[in-house]
Design an enzyme around this catalytic site. Structure first.
Site, PDB file in Angstrom:
ATOM      1  N   ARG A  75      31.235  21.911  60.174  1.00 10.69           N
ATOM      2  CA  ARG A  75      31.524  21.307  58.660  1.00 10.69           C
ATOM      3  C   ARG A  75      31.287  22.416  57.612  1.00 10.69           C
ATOM      4  O   ARG A  75      30.088  22.741  57.484  1.00 10.69           O
ATOM      5  CB  ARG A  75      30.425  20.156  58.541  1.00 10.69           C
ATOM      6  CG  ARG A  75      30.808  19.450  57.247  1.00 10.69           C
ATOM      7  CD  ARG A  75      30.175  18.250  57.096  1.00 10.69           C
ATOM      8  NE  ARG A  75      30.478  17.714  55.491  1.00 10.69           N
ATOM      9  CZ  ARG A  75      29.227  17.729  54.636  1.00 10.69           C
ATOM     10  NH1 ARG A  75      28.070  17.844  55.091  1.00 10.69           N
ATOM     11  NH2 ARG A  75      29.598  17.448  53.462  1.00 10.69           N
ATOM     12  N   HIS A 119      31.738  20.487  47.321  1.00  9.70           N
ATOM     13  CA  HIS A 119      30.398  20.314  47.688  1.00  9.70           C
ATOM     14  C   HIS A 119      29.676  20.821  46.564  1.00  9.70           C
ATOM     15  O   HIS A 119      29.043  21.957  46.646  1.00  9.70           O
ATOM     16  CB  HIS A 119      29.881  21.140  49.046  1.00  9.70           C
ATOM     17  CG  HIS A 119      28.700  20.718  49.587  1.00  9.70           C
ATOM     18  ND1 HIS A 119      28.392  20.466  50.886  1.00  9.70           N
ATOM     19  CD2 HIS A 119      27.428  20.453  49.064  1.00  9.70           C
ATOM     20  CE1 HIS A 119      27.092  20.061  51.303  1.00  9.70           C
ATOM     21  NE2 HIS A 119      26.446  20.071  49.951  1.00  9.70           N
ATOM     22  N   GLU A 165      28.577  13.912  48.867  1.00 11.14           N
ATOM     23  CA  GLU A 165      27.346  13.130  47.912  1.00 11.14           C
ATOM     24  C   GLU A 165      27.755  12.975  46.443  1.00 11.14           C
ATOM     25  O   GLU A 165      26.956  13.492  45.755  1.00 11.14           O
ATOM     26  CB  GLU A 165      26.128  14.094  48.450  1.00 11.14           C
ATOM     27  CG  GLU A 165      25.749  14.067  49.630  1.00 11.14           C
ATOM     28  CD  GLU A 165      24.248  14.577  49.902  1.00 11.14           C
ATOM     29  OE1 GLU A 165      23.824  15.095  48.944  1.00 11.14           O
ATOM     30  OE2 GLU A 165      23.783  14.816  50.889  1.00 11.14           O
ATOM     31  N   ASN A 293      25.189  11.365  54.957  1.00  5.60           N
ATOM     32  CA  ASN A 293      24.044  12.438  55.094  1.00  5.60           C
ATOM     33  C   ASN A 293      23.013  11.431  54.903  1.00  5.60           C
ATOM     34  O   ASN A 293      22.784  10.664  54.056  1.00  5.60           O
ATOM     35  CB  ASN A 293      24.181  13.370  54.059  1.00  5.60           C
ATOM     36  CG  ASN A 293      25.330  14.165  54.023  1.00  5.60           C
ATOM     37  OD1 ASN A 293      26.200  14.213  55.176  1.00  5.60           O
ATOM     38  ND2 ASN A 293      25.839  14.863  53.046  1.00  5.60           N
ATOM     39  N   TYR A 295      18.626  11.707  55.355  1.00  8.37           N
ATOM     40  CA  TYR A 295      17.476  12.689  55.644  1.00  8.37           C
ATOM     41  C   TYR A 295      16.013  11.850  55.703  1.00  8.37           C
ATOM     42  O   TYR A 295      15.224  12.312  56.224  1.00  8.37           O
ATOM     43  CB  TYR A 295      17.192  13.431  54.280  1.00  8.37           C
ATOM     44  CG  TYR A 295      18.246  14.577  54.399  1.00  8.37           C
ATOM     45  CD1 TYR A 295      17.976  15.755  55.180  1.00  8.37           C
ATOM     46  CD2 TYR A 295      19.659  14.465  53.791  1.00  8.37           C
ATOM     47  CE1 TYR A 295      19.086  16.664  55.640  1.00  8.37           C
ATOM     48  CE2 TYR A 295      20.498  15.304  54.081  1.00  8.37           C
ATOM     49  CZ  TYR A 295      20.252  16.829  54.725  1.00  8.37           C
ATOM     50  OH  TYR A 295      21.156  17.651  54.905  1.00  8.37           O
ATOM     51  N   GLU A 366      25.345  15.211  57.772  1.00  6.97           N
ATOM     52  CA  GLU A 366      24.119  16.044  57.717  1.00  6.97           C
ATOM     53  C   GLU A 366      22.921  15.215  58.109  1.00  6.97           C
ATOM     54  O   GLU A 366      22.796  13.940  57.789  1.00  6.97           O
ATOM     55  CB  GLU A 366      24.165  16.251  56.112  1.00  6.97           C
ATOM     56  CG  GLU A 366      24.759  17.376  55.599  1.00  6.97           C
ATOM     57  CD  GLU A 366      24.746  17.862  54.115  1.00  6.97           C
ATOM     58  OE1 GLU A 366      23.312  17.577  53.816  1.00  6.97           O
ATOM     59  OE2 GLU A 366      25.495  17.946  53.477  1.00  6.97           O
ATOM     60  N   GLU A 419      18.712  26.593  49.025  1.00  6.99           N
ATOM     61  CA  GLU A 419      18.692  25.222  48.860  1.00  6.99           C
ATOM     62  C   GLU A 419      18.353  24.758  47.241  1.00  6.99           C
ATOM     63  O   GLU A 419      17.668  24.373  46.972  1.00  6.99           O
ATOM     64  CB  GLU A 419      17.416  24.688  49.502  1.00  6.99           C
ATOM     65  CG  GLU A 419      16.970  23.355  49.446  1.00  6.99           C
ATOM     66  CD  GLU A 419      18.019  22.287  50.094  1.00  6.99           C
ATOM     67  OE1 GLU A 419      18.862  22.626  50.841  1.00  6.99           O
ATOM     68  OE2 GLU A 419      17.981  21.255  49.456  1.00  6.99           O
TER      69      GLU A 419
HETATM   70  C1  GAL Z   1      22.065  17.402  51.029  1.00  3.11           C
HETATM   71  C2  GAL Z   1      23.010  18.365  50.647  1.00  3.11           C
HETATM   72  C3  GAL Z   1      23.048  19.892  51.315  1.00  3.11           C
HETATM   73  C4  GAL Z   1      21.709  20.190  51.520  1.00  3.11           C
HETATM   74  C5  GAL Z   1      20.714  19.069  51.984  1.00  3.11           C
HETATM   75  C6  GAL Z   1      19.142  19.300  52.065  1.00  3.11           C
HETATM   76  O1  GAL Z   1      21.923  16.605  49.944  1.00  3.11           O
HETATM   77  O2  GAL Z   1      24.452  18.079  50.816  1.00  3.11           O
HETATM   78  O3  GAL Z   1      23.751  20.567  50.342  1.00  3.11           O
HETATM   79  O4  GAL Z   1      21.073  20.948  50.522  1.00  3.11           O
HETATM   80  O5  GAL Z   1      20.767  17.848  51.097  1.00  3.11           O
HETATM   81  O6  GAL Z   1      18.719  19.216  50.892  1.00  3.11           O
END
Ligand code: GAL
Length: 460
Positions: A75, A119, A165, A293, A295, A366, A419
């Site tokens: 991707r 993006h 996002e 995505n 995290y 992600e 980042e």
């Molecule tokens: C997401 C984003 C990515 C990457 C990731 C880690 O929000 O799509 O580009 O930076 O977080 O922070």
């Protein structure tokens, strides 16, 4: 042995501004991230994506490394300003050539391209001329740009993601001002979010109406952290649900149900734009799959109106609109982003989506973590990342066993990269990048994931 479904898609992900470099080469126009990162104080150490990983010149080497890892899908995103230097009107053929070569190289390596059209690196001209995502012509500009991408690349690209996002664009770009374009407001995020949704939908209609013969799929990727009620009280349960709706359903309810969540409409009143009935019809049903995505996880508790402003990255949005207090469990391990490692939150997130949107095909587009990796004697011992992936993939597998239609997983990220406001210290990669020599080295987690992909199981 616990195996993933045979047709499970194993991928890895990146984005244009974070890896490409070549910021003004071969006719590329400036983006809002070129501009934002050049303002003193906006990014860590004033770092920018001007060179980044120089993927623009090293993409063949990168694809070779992906192939060695055994990934089935990659991707990446297209920089709009490489295709249209000012966002519209005239096409830059050199930009087309770069992505066309990249796509050809992937296909030769048997890696399926998954392409994100946006993006976050908006052509700067559209920010100056139209106020970026506040502008009402943006949906048309985005659809016209998408049209060119479908036309030029759609013979080979069968998996499209319109936006990455929109929550981040709206909240961090137009609310907290910590990401480009750096605006600070408690009302603009809802206006920007509205234009983003319309832009996504218009592009999907172009694809379905003009390019159905290409027989591809198109969807959108949204991000959401899990919200666990802090206590068993009804109030905290409602707060957690409210937080999820303000975070994710804000964008996904219009797409799956045709309108914003009722509780957002009630709480926001005039602050939340309205879809006309023609727009509702246009927006509803515009995703062939659910891109997520994910995290981290936070606790959510009811706040009785005296909300302490939690103006931090990772917050759930505009807190005064939600009356939710967010917190962390002191026992949770944190990554370098201070994001908690909570695999069961991922499972609950998938289950919540499965239920609310009637069992859509879900792709995790992600998931990953940043640590302070070091290259020692040619290797990177990132055991923490390996553990992170193992935990989250086990959670994914449990969700699949429970009936969630999770069809694929893209690790963020293929390699260490820029980042955003945090610059180059926050290493998310499966490959270590030495930002002086730009040499790539697979980390321990990459070697482990290679085995996972090969055996289709995390028990390796
Ligand atoms: C997401 C984003 C990515 C990457 C990731 C880690 O929000 O799509 O580009 O930076 O977080 O922070």
């Amino acid at each position: 042995m616990n195996r993933f479904p045979d047709d499970f898609i194993w991928g890895t992900a990146t984005s244009s501004y974070q890896i490409e470099g070549a910021a003004d080469l071969d006719g590329k126009g400036p983006s809002i991230w070129d501009a934002f990162s050049s303002i003193p104080g906006k990014t860590h150490n004033g770092e920018t994506g001007a060179i980044a990983c120089d993927h623009y010149h090293k993409f063949k080497e990168d694809i070779r490394l992906m192939k060695e890892m055994g990934v089935k899908a990659y991707r990446f995103s297209i920089a709009w300003a490489r295709i249209f230097p000012t966002g519209k009107d005239s096409i830059n053929e050199e930009g087309i050539r770069f992505y066309s070569d990249l796509i050809d190289e992937l296909i030769q390596a048997d890696i399926v391209p998954w392409v994100t059209l946006y993006h976050w690196d908006l052509p700067l001209a559209l920010q100056l001329e139209d106020d970026g995502w506040l502008g009402e012509k943006m949906a048309d500009y985005f659809a016209a740009y998408a049209d060119v991408c479908f036309e030029r690349f759609g013979d080979r690209v069968k998996h499209w993601i319109t936006l990455n996002e929109p929550w981040v664009v709206a909240i961090l770009g137009y609310g907290q001002g910590v990401f480009a374009p750096g605006r600070i407001s408690t009302s603009e995020p809802y206006l920007a979010g509205h234009q983003l949704i319309l832009a996504h939908a218009k592009a999907v209609h172009v694809y379905r109406e003009k390019y159905s013969h290409q027989q591809g799929q198109i969807g959108i990727t949204n991000n959401c952290d899990w919200r666990e009620p802090l206590t068993d009280s009804e109030q905290d349960k409602e707060a957690a649900e409210r937080s999820l709706q303000f975070f994710l359903a804000w964008f996904t309810d219009p797409i799956y149900k045709g309108d914003y969540p009722e509780l957002m409409k009630q709480r926001l009143g005039e602050k939340l734009p309205k879809f006309s009935s023609a727009e509702q019809t246009m927006v509803k049903g515009t995703s062939d799959f659910f891109g997520l995505n994910h995290y981290t996880t936070m606790y959510a508790a009811h706040n009785d109106g005296n909300s302490k402003e939690q103006n931090v990255y990772g917050n759930g949005g505009i807190s005064e609109d939600q009356d939710v207090d967010l917190s962390l469990d002191p026992d949770w391990n944190l990554t370098l982003m201070n994001w908690a490692v909570v695999p069961w939150g991922c499972k609950k997130m998938l289950e919540w989506i499965n239920k609310r949107y009637d069992q859509p095909d879900i792709y995790i587009t992600e998931n990953g973590c940043a640590y302070a990796d070091e290259l020692i004697d040619g290797t990177v011992d990132d055991q923490e990342r390996l553990d992170f992936y193992k935990g989250y993939l086990e959670a994914c597998q449990q969700a699949i066993d429970g009936g969630v239609k999770l069809k694929g997983y893209f690790a963020w990220s293929f390699m260490d990269n820029f980042e955003w406001a945090s610059g180059y210290d926050k290493r998310f990669g499966l490959h270590y990048v030495d930002f002086k020599t730009l040499k790539r080295t697979p980390k321990k987690s990459a070697l482990w994931l290679q085995k996972v992909i090969k055996s289709n199981s995390v028990d390796v």
